[in-house]
Design a protein around this motif. Structure first.
Motif, PDB file in Angstrom:
ATOM      1  N   PHE A  19     -32.299   3.934 -81.266  1.00 17.21           N
ATOM      2  CA  PHE A  19     -32.924   4.669 -82.368  1.00 17.21           C
ATOM      3  C   PHE A  19     -32.423   6.117 -82.378  1.00 17.21           C
ATOM      4  O   PHE A  19     -32.410   6.775 -81.342  1.00 17.21           O
ATOM      5  CB  PHE A  19     -34.447   4.628 -82.209  1.00 17.21           C
ATOM      6  N   HIS A  20     -32.042   6.587 -83.539  1.00 14.48           N
ATOM      7  CA  HIS A  20     -31.667   7.993 -83.691  1.00 14.48           C
ATOM      8  C   HIS A  20     -32.937   8.832 -83.824  1.00 14.48           C
ATOM      9  O   HIS A  20     -33.206   9.445 -84.857  1.00 14.48           O
ATOM     10  CB  HIS A  20     -30.749   8.185 -84.903  1.00 14.48           C
ATOM     11  N   GLY A  21     -33.701   8.869 -82.757  1.00 14.32           N
ATOM     12  CA  GLY A  21     -34.970   9.593 -82.748  1.00 14.32           C
ATOM     13  C   GLY A  21     -34.842  11.066 -82.463  1.00 14.32           C
ATOM     14  O   GLY A  21     -35.850  11.759 -82.312  1.00 14.32           O
ATOM     15  N   CYS A  22     -33.602  11.564 -82.385  1.00 15.32           N
ATOM     16  CA  CYS A  22     -33.373  12.998 -82.182  1.00 15.32           C
ATOM     17  C   CYS A  22     -32.505  13.585 -83.284  1.00 15.32           C
ATOM     18  O   CYS A  22     -32.174  14.762 -83.264  1.00 15.32           O
ATOM     19  CB  CYS A  22     -32.742  13.236 -80.803  1.00 15.32           C
ATOM     20  N   GLY A  23     -32.101  12.749 -84.220  1.00 19.62           N
ATOM     21  CA  GLY A  23     -31.353  13.257 -85.371  1.00 19.62           C
ATOM     22  C   GLY A  23     -29.883  13.499 -85.157  1.00 19.62           C
ATOM     23  O   GLY A  23     -29.242  14.193 -85.951  1.00 19.62           O
ATOM     24  N   HIS A  24     -29.305  12.895 -84.111  1.00 19.83           N
ATOM     25  CA  HIS A  24     -27.877  13.097 -83.892  1.00 19.83           C
ATOM     26  C   HIS A  24     -27.040  12.471 -85.005  1.00 19.83           C
ATOM     27  O   HIS A  24     -25.911  12.904 -85.248  1.00 19.83           O
ATOM     28  CB  HIS A  24     -27.462  12.526 -82.538  1.00 19.83           C
ATOM     29  N   ASP A  25     -27.585  11.463 -85.675  1.00 15.91           N
ATOM     30  CA  ASP A  25     -26.897  10.919 -86.847  1.00 15.91           C
ATOM     31  C   ASP A  25     -26.738  12.004 -87.914  1.00 15.91           C
ATOM     32  O   ASP A  25     -25.716  12.084 -88.593  1.00 15.91           O
ATOM     33  CB  ASP A  25     -27.644   9.714 -87.410  1.00 15.91           C
ATOM     34  N   GLY A  26     -27.759  12.853 -88.024  1.00 16.99           N
ATOM     35  CA  GLY A  26     -27.686  13.976 -88.958  1.00 16.99           C
ATOM     36  C   GLY A  26     -26.674  15.025 -88.533  1.00 16.99           C
ATOM     37  O   GLY A  26     -25.931  15.564 -89.363  1.00 16.99           O
ATOM     38  N   HIS A  27     -26.626  15.321 -87.230  1.00 18.09           N
ATOM     39  CA  HIS A  27     -25.670  16.327 -86.742  1.00 18.09           C
ATOM     40  C   HIS A  27     -24.229  15.866 -86.990  1.00 18.09           C
ATOM     41  O   HIS A  27     -23.381  16.657 -87.421  1.00 18.09           O
ATOM     42  CB  HIS A  27     -25.886  16.569 -85.246  1.00 18.09           C
ATOM     43  N   THR A  28     -23.966  14.600 -86.688  1.00 20.17           N
ATOM     44  CA  THR A  28     -22.637  14.059 -86.929  1.00 20.17           C
ATOM     45  C   THR A  28     -22.272  14.154 -88.407  1.00 20.17           C
ATOM     46  O   THR A  28     -21.155  14.547 -88.770  1.00 20.17           O
ATOM     47  CB  THR A  28     -22.565  12.589 -86.471  1.00 20.17           C
ATOM     48  N   THR A  29     -23.219  13.828 -89.275  1.00 17.98           N
ATOM     49  CA  THR A  29     -22.977  13.873 -90.713  1.00 17.98           C
ATOM     50  C   THR A  29     -22.748  15.299 -91.195  1.00 17.98           C
ATOM     51  O   THR A  29     -21.880  15.557 -92.037  1.00 17.98           O
ATOM     52  CB  THR A  29     -24.158  13.241 -91.464  1.00 17.98           C
ATOM     53  N   MET A  30     -23.540  16.252 -90.665  1.00 19.98           N
ATOM     54  CA  MET A  30     -23.343  17.654 -91.053  1.00 19.98           C
ATOM     55  C   MET A  30     -21.932  18.126 -90.717  1.00 19.98           C
ATOM     56  O   MET A  30     -21.276  18.793 -91.528  1.00 19.98           O
ATOM     57  CB  MET A  30     -24.361  18.531 -90.333  1.00 19.98           C
ATOM     58  N   LEU A  31     -21.454  17.766 -89.523  1.00 16.99           N
ATOM     59  CA  LEU A  31     -20.119  18.204 -89.127  1.00 16.99           C
ATOM     60  C   LEU A  31     -19.052  17.512 -89.970  1.00 16.99           C
ATOM     61  O   LEU A  31     -18.029  18.114 -90.301  1.00 16.99           O
ATOM     62  CB  LEU A  31     -19.900  17.950 -87.636  1.00 16.99           C
ATOM     63  N   LEU A  32     -19.288  16.263 -90.340  1.00 17.70           N
ATOM     64  CA  LEU A  32     -18.356  15.588 -91.254  1.00 17.70           C
ATOM     65  C   LEU A  32     -18.365  16.263 -92.620  1.00 17.70           C
ATOM     66  O   LEU A  32     -17.320  16.375 -93.276  1.00 17.70           O
ATOM     67  CB  LEU A  32     -18.722  14.109 -91.391  1.00 17.70           C
ATOM     68  N   GLY A  33     -19.534  16.722 -93.059  1.00 18.57           N
ATOM     69  CA  GLY A  33     -19.602  17.442 -94.328  1.00 18.57           C
ATOM     70  C   GLY A  33     -18.811  18.739 -94.284  1.00 18.57           C
ATOM     71  O   GLY A  33     -18.074  19.064 -95.224  1.00 18.57           O
ATOM     72  N   ALA A  34     -18.956  19.491 -93.181  1.00 23.96           N
ATOM     73  CA  ALA A  34     -18.175  20.714 -93.018  1.00 23.96           C
ATOM     74  C   ALA A  34     -16.682  20.394 -92.961  1.00 23.96           C
ATOM     75  O   ALA A  34     -15.851  21.115 -93.529  1.00 23.96           O
ATOM     76  CB  ALA A  34     -18.620  21.438 -91.750  1.00 23.96           C
ATOM     77  N   ALA A  35     -16.341  19.293 -92.280  1.00 24.27           N
ATOM     78  CA  ALA A  35     -14.941  18.888 -92.162  1.00 24.27           C
ATOM     79  C   ALA A  35     -14.340  18.561 -93.522  1.00 24.27           C
ATOM     80  O   ALA A  35     -13.210  18.966 -93.837  1.00 24.27           O
ATOM     81  CB  ALA A  35     -14.833  17.678 -91.234  1.00 24.27           C
ATOM     82  N   ARG A  36     -15.064  17.831 -94.347  1.00 23.01           N
ATOM     83  CA  ARG A  36     -14.560  17.456 -95.676  1.00 23.01           C
ATOM     84  C   ARG A  36     -14.306  18.692 -96.525  1.00 23.01           C
ATOM     85  O   ARG A  36     -13.243  18.807 -97.177  1.00 23.01           O
ATOM     86  CB  ARG A  36     -15.563  16.524 -96.357  1.00 23.01           C
ATOM     87  N   TYR A  37     -15.246  19.615 -96.509  1.00 22.11           N
ATOM     88  CA  TYR A  37     -15.099  20.839 -97.301  1.00 22.11           C
ATOM     89  C   TYR A  37     -13.930  21.693 -96.806  1.00 22.11           C
ATOM     90  O   TYR A  37     -13.080  22.134 -97.589  1.00 22.11           O
ATOM     91  CB  TYR A  37     -16.402  21.634 -97.246  1.00 22.11           C
ATOM     92  N   LEU A  38     -13.893  21.945 -95.499  1.00 19.90           N
ATOM     93  CA  LEU A  38     -12.865  22.822 -94.940  1.00 19.90           C
ATOM     94  C   LEU A  38     -11.470  22.220 -95.063  1.00 19.90           C
ATOM     95  O   LEU A  38     -10.484  22.934 -95.265  1.00 19.90           O
ATOM     96  CB  LEU A  38     -13.201  23.142 -93.482  1.00 19.90           C
TER      97      LEU A  38
END
Length: 387
Positions: free
Chosen positions: A100-119
């Motif tokens: 279970f992603h009970g600490c939100g690491h799925d969100g952290h990974t997605t945020m960094l992918l979002g920054a990666a796509r933009y940059l």
């Protein structure tokens, strides 16, 4: 709030990625699917280099700006889930039992992918950005594994930044402050080997349960009677296992727990006293007690200059009113601390106004946080590498 427009435009894509990762959680050093999704995305974004298998299942992406040679900024996210069941009934809830992603690491990974796509699409910076997708943050030493795999020798960074979601903060609030921010931690296991007997004849036993209770109470005096009160420390026993029947006094018992501290000398003191008290109890009850203590997390210490840079980026994204700079150290731990011992950098918390705490089976991450976190990561890199 000023979310980067390009990131805002693909926020729906970020939500889809995060929910897919959430439905397929993987615990530490098992993030094969997650790492594959990350690597494939970086390749699709046109990254200059994508490296997999770093420290086990870690992924590193290299992105060079159009402004020419310059400094290198590291951005890091953790990828692993927790070994627990999810009790949310979300339509995209975990499909992997006991994961279970009970600490939100799925969100952290997605945020960094979002920054990666933009940059990657913009590349309007001077120098290099190193994207570090780390495995096994939840107590398994993923940061240390990547560092041992020569992370910073192979991919040198001048600074590195990380973020974590925080349900205790309102959506869009960012907390960042210099100095000691998160505690160091050790985990311990204590194995008691005594003598069992019939429960009706306790005089024939060396009762492992009585021994474990005496030891547990004695260990609780370490912090209160050994540690200077102005130097915070915690010793918590979190597991006690013994016995299998109503009429049997067991000959073995197991205790386990954690030590938390903000000063390395305090951590060493608590570990030493734990061993000494355990040896004394073993002598007192004439039994064998084995102790295993493992140093799991370092103290997370934010570099002042890097903290100021992250604060400025946060002000740019969420506004000055949304940035909390008052120190709020937490006894929780984070192995990004080991990266900060190798490279200057800073770590912050981004709020999403949740009602359930981290590591709770009912934890839910608000997807509205994704473009905020992605914008913050992208902005600090752009500001530090401004041409």
């Amino acid at each position: 709030m000023t979310i980067i427009p390009e990131i805002k435009s693909f926020a729906t894509d970020l939500t889809a990625i995060r929910r897919d990762l959430h439905a397929h959680p993987e615990i530490g050093f098992e993030e094969v699917r997650t790492a594959g999704i990350v690597a494939e995305a970086l390749e699709a974004y046109g990254f200059d280099e994508v490296h997999t298998g770093i420290g086990g299942t870690g992924v590193v992406g290299i992105l060079r700006g159009t402004g020419g040679e310059g400094r290198t900024i590291g951005l890091r996210a953790d990828m692993d889930a927790l070994p627990m069941d999810e009790l949310t009934n979300l339509p995209y809830r975990s499909t992997n039992a006991g994961r279970f992603h009970g600490c939100g690491h799925d969100g952290h990974t997605t945020m960094l992918l979002g920054a990666a796509r933009y940059l990657a699409a913009k590349r309007d910076f001077k120098g290099t950005i190193t994207f570090v997708f780390q495995p096994a943050e939840e107590g398994l030493g993923g940061a240390r594994a990547m560092i041992a795999d020569r992370l910073f020798e192979r991919f040198p960074c001048d600074e590195i930044y990380g973020i974590h979601n925080m349900p205790d903060l309102e959506l869009g609030q960012v907390a960042v402050f210099p100095g000691k921010a998160m505690a160091g931690a050790s985990f311990f296991d204590i194995h008691i080997k005594a003598r069992g007997s019939h429960a009706a004849m306790p005089h024939n036993s060396k009762d492992a349960i009585v021994i474990s209770m005496a030891l547990a109470q004695s260990l609780q005096t370490i912090v209160s009677r050994n540690v200077e009160p102005l130097k915070p420390a915690v010793l918590s026993i979190t597991r006690m296992n013994a016995g299998s029947a109503y009429n049997v006094i067991p000959e073995e018992a197991h205790l386990a727990g954690t030590i938390r501290f903000f000063h390395d000398e305090v951590g060493e003191l608590v570990r030493r006293r734990l061993r000494e008290i355990t040896a004394g109890v073993a002598s007192s009850f004439d039994c064998q007690i084995d102790v295993d203590i493992r140093e799991i997390f370092s103290v997370l210490d934010n570099d002042p200059a890097s903290t100021n840079a992250l604060r400025q980026a946060a002000v740019d994204v969420v506004g000055a009113a949304g940035v909390i700079t008052e120190p709020r150290p937490t006894m929780g731990s984070e192995d990004f601390a080991d990266m900060l011992k190798a490279v200057p950098g800073a770590y912050c918390w981004v709020g999403h106004g949740g009602t359930v705490p981290l590591h709770n089976p009912g934890f839910i991450l608000d997807d509205e946080i994704l473009p905020i976190g992605a914008s913050l990561l992208a902005r600090v890199a752009e500001m530090r590498l401004a041409g």
